[in-house]
Design a protein around this motif. Structure first.
Motif, PDB file in Angstrom:
ATOM      1  N   ALA A 289       0.830  -1.208   0.000  1.00  0.00           N
ATOM      2  CA  ALA A 289       0.000   0.000   0.000  1.00  0.00           C
ATOM      3  C   ALA A 289       0.860   1.253   0.000  1.00  0.00           C
ATOM      4  N   GLN A 292       2.047   1.898  -3.372  1.00  0.00           N
ATOM      5  CA  GLN A 292       0.974   2.435  -4.216  1.00  0.00           C
ATOM      6  C   GLN A 292       0.780   3.925  -3.954  1.00  0.00           C
ATOM      7  N   VAL A 293       0.827   4.306  -2.675  1.00  0.00           N
ATOM      8  CA  VAL A 293       0.649   5.733  -2.325  1.00  0.00           C
ATOM      9  C   VAL A 293       1.756   6.568  -2.944  1.00  0.00           C
ATOM     10  N   ARG A 385      -8.059   7.053  -5.049  1.00  0.00           N
ATOM     11  CA  ARG A 385      -7.354   5.764  -4.862  1.00  0.00           C
ATOM     12  C   ARG A 385      -6.191   5.923  -3.885  1.00  0.00           C
ATOM     13  N   GLN A 389      -5.474   3.715  -0.472  1.00  0.00           N
ATOM     14  CA  GLN A 389      -4.225   3.014  -0.145  1.00  0.00           C
ATOM     15  C   GLN A 389      -3.660   3.511   1.182  1.00  0.00           C
ATOM     16  N   GLN A 392      -5.412   1.690   3.823  1.00  0.00           N
ATOM     17  CA  GLN A 392      -4.925   0.316   3.960  1.00  0.00           C
ATOM     18  C   GLN A 392      -3.591   0.268   4.713  1.00  0.00           C
TER      19      GLN A 392
END
Length: 625
Positions: A289, A292-293, A385, A389, A392
């Motif tokens: 995560a 992704q960030v 999104r 993330q 998460q």
């Protein structure tokens, strides 16, 4: 093998006889001597190779080395001995004079090249599949494998061809020796030779006897064992006296408690393993995560830059649209709309109408506005999104924190406590088992100590062994009596066997007490009588005997006995005559300095070595000159 089966084998004898002896070397003539069934006489002058022949046979039959060498034979490299048994089978043995193994050809000497030799050792083979000379000669002579006792403790050894030598190959020294003709002078023990003689008389070997050890060795070994046992018992008994268990648990209770705690520990271990796996999964989720960030942040940064570019392009187009009427006043330059040179043919040239420029600018601005709207939606989606993330990441961190708290505050302390309890119980059980084991050791060692002490206090009964078979011994003596009668012995010729000296006694006088000449005659009578006895009774014997100088006393050395005069002429004449009447089923080879009478020489296989005085047509010696 059963006794009856062995007797059946021994009764179907296939005694062998010597047929030929050949010395061969490169570039020299073979030295050859042949022999026939029954009586054979090889006579001649001294130093003609007569005795050397006997030593050659001994060497091929397995002696470590050729005990006698003569200069004339140095040019030869190999010895060949051809044998024939009563079944008409031939065997040729080859051995190099330098030593080594023996080649066995199952054929006549002349046919060796057509057969493949079998290589055997002179001594008993120790490797798998390795045969020795005895394993070849025994079946050829119909003598089966036998086990004979070699000492009074009952230890045994395998019968070998070498044990027959005292009554098979009698040299010029042994024939006059005061030593027993049974015991000989080879390296075997007296017991082994005595048992070989008994085996020849009865056909019974010593297989199946139980070995007993000498009392001195048994006592020494038992005393040493007693000392070791005492040393082992002392620390065991000391620990048993000091050992105490605080509130001891029974073995069954300890086992039940260990099983219960082990089950609890298994549950804790399983939970700990699951938490570790869960923490590993949450950590992986957090890392994913966070990645992704970071990627989405970078993407948003680029999208914002693109949006700024769109805004700049819109401002430029607004400027163009508002200043379209100024185009015709501009010098020749590049078009701000399409970056082309603004000449007369250019659509945006000064001659173009202001309305056309304005419309083009508005159209281009419309497209940019469309792109910017799409970009705004994309930025909003990426931002959403990225927020998901981030949530998460936070959830994964929270789960990891929860797992760490569970591990450090509950699982690890519980595991440590339960494991310590289990270790304590296991140690207690080990100590209990050690105590039980040592108690059993004390009991067993104490019993063994008592048995050894009892055995040491018990007097050993003296081992007794079977005497020579009386009837067979009497039959042998009768055969020797017959031979002495054939030789015109002066006296009744009553023969007995002294089992203490293992020698014959004739008319109450032992063989050893006679002079050299009589000792030699009696030795010859014993060897030939034993051969004739074994032949008639179907008992084990190779089938031949070679006797060197039975009628000529050996001159070298001195004897402790008196009466070393020559053999009685009547005995000598009868001795020669008996050689002509020997059964062809046996073979006796006499090697002598004396010549037999002419009529006897014509009835036996006779060879005379004339020595240096040899005339044309006469043979000088064993080695061709």
């Amino acid at each position: 093998m059963s006794g009856s089966l062995r007797y059946a084998i021994w009764s179907c004898r296939a005694m062998f006889q010597l047929r030929k002896l050949v010395l061969r070397g490169a570039g020299v003539m073979d030295a050859t001597e042949t022999f026939e069934p029954g009586g054979n006489i090889l006579a001649g002058e001294s130093d003609t190779g007569k005795s050397y022949l006997l030593h050659c046979i001994d060497y091929v039959f397995g002696a470590d080395e050729l005990r006698k060498r003569i200069p004339e034979a140095e040019v030869y490299s190999d010895i060949f001995v051809e044998l024939e048994n009563s079944a008409g089978e031939f065997l040729t043995l080859k051995r190099n004079l330098a030593g080594g193994k023996i080649a066995v050809y199952r054929s006549k000497f002349e046919s060796m090249s057509a057969t493949q030799p079998e290589v055997v050792t002179s001594k008993r083979g120790t490797g798998k599949g390795i045969k020795d000379i005895s394993a070849v000669l025994f079946p050829f002579a119909g003598i089966p494998e036998a086990v004979l006792r070699k000492n009074n403790r009952g230890a045994t050894q395998r019968l070998s061809m070498r044990m027959f030598l005292p009554v098979l190959l009698v040299d010029e020294i042994a024939v006059i020796d005061e030593r027993s003709p049974v015991l000989g002078k080879s390296g075997f023990s007296e017991t082994a030779h005595k048992r070989t003689f008994s085996f020849m008389l009865s056909g019974k070997d010593d297989e199946g006897i139980v070995t007993s050890e000498e009392r001195v060795l048994v006592t020494a070994r038992s005393t040493a064992q007693l000392g070791v046992i005492t040393e082992l018992l002392a620390p065991l008994e000391e620990r048993a006296a000091k050992r105490q268990f605080a509130a001891p648990l029974a073995s069954g209770e300890i086992h039940e408690a260990i099983n219960s705690i082990s089950d609890h520990l298994t549950l804790i271990t399983d939970e700990r393993t699951n938490l570790y796996l869960e923490r590993e999964a949450s950590t992986a989720e957090q890392n994913r995560a966070e990645y992704q960030v970071t990627a989405l942040k970078e993407l948003l940064s680029r999208y914002h830059l693109l949006d700024g570019r769109y805004a700049s392009d819109l401002e430029r187009l607004d400027f163009v649209a508002e200043g379209a009427h100024y185009f015709k006043e501009l010098q020749e330059t590049r078009c701000p709309l399409c970056d082309q040179v603004m000449d007369g043919a250019h659509e945006h040239s000064a001659e173009a109408s202001a309305e056309s420029v304005h419309q083009s600018a508005r159209a281009e601005a419309g497209k940019i506005l469309g792109h910017r709207a799409d970009l705004a939606e994309t930025i909003e989606a990426v931002t959403s999104r990225m927020q998901e993330q981030a949530m998460q990441v936070a959830a994964a961190k929270a789960n990891i924190s929860r797992i760490e708290d569970r591990l450090t505050q509950v699982i690890i302390p519980s595991f440590t406590e339960v494991a310590a309890r289990l270790d304590s119980l296991v140690s207690h059980r080990i100590e209990l088992e050690r105590a039980n084991s040592e108690r059993d050791q004390i009991r067993n060692l104490s019993e063994l100590k008592r048995q050894i002490e009892t055995a040491l206090d018990t007097k050993e009964e003296k081992e007794t062994w079977e005497q020579l078979p009386a009837k067979a011994l009497r039959d042998l003596c009768s055969e020797i009596e017959t031979i002495l009668g054939e030789w015109s012995w002066k006296g009744p010729g009553r023969v007995d066997f002294d089992q203490k000296e293992y020698d014959i006694v004739v008319d109450g006088q032992s063989r050893q007490s006679h002079g050299k000449g009589v000792r030699a005659v009696l030795y010859a009578a014993f060897a030939i009588g034993l051969l004739r006895y074994c032949r008639s009774k179907g008992k084990p014997h190779p089938g031949m005997v070679i006797i060197d100088s039975p009628l000529t006393s050996y001159k070298k050395g001195k004897s402790s006995s008196t009466g070393d005069g020559p053999v009685d002429p009547g005995i000598e004449a009868s001795f020669w005559e008996s050689m002509a009447g020997l059964d062809d089923g046996i073979q006796v080879i006499i090697v002598e300095n004396k010549e037999p009478p002419q009529d006897i020489a014509e009835k036996v296989h006779y060879q005379w070595f004339a020595g240096d005085a040899a005339k044309p047509g006469e043979r000088a010696g064993l080695i061709p000159r």
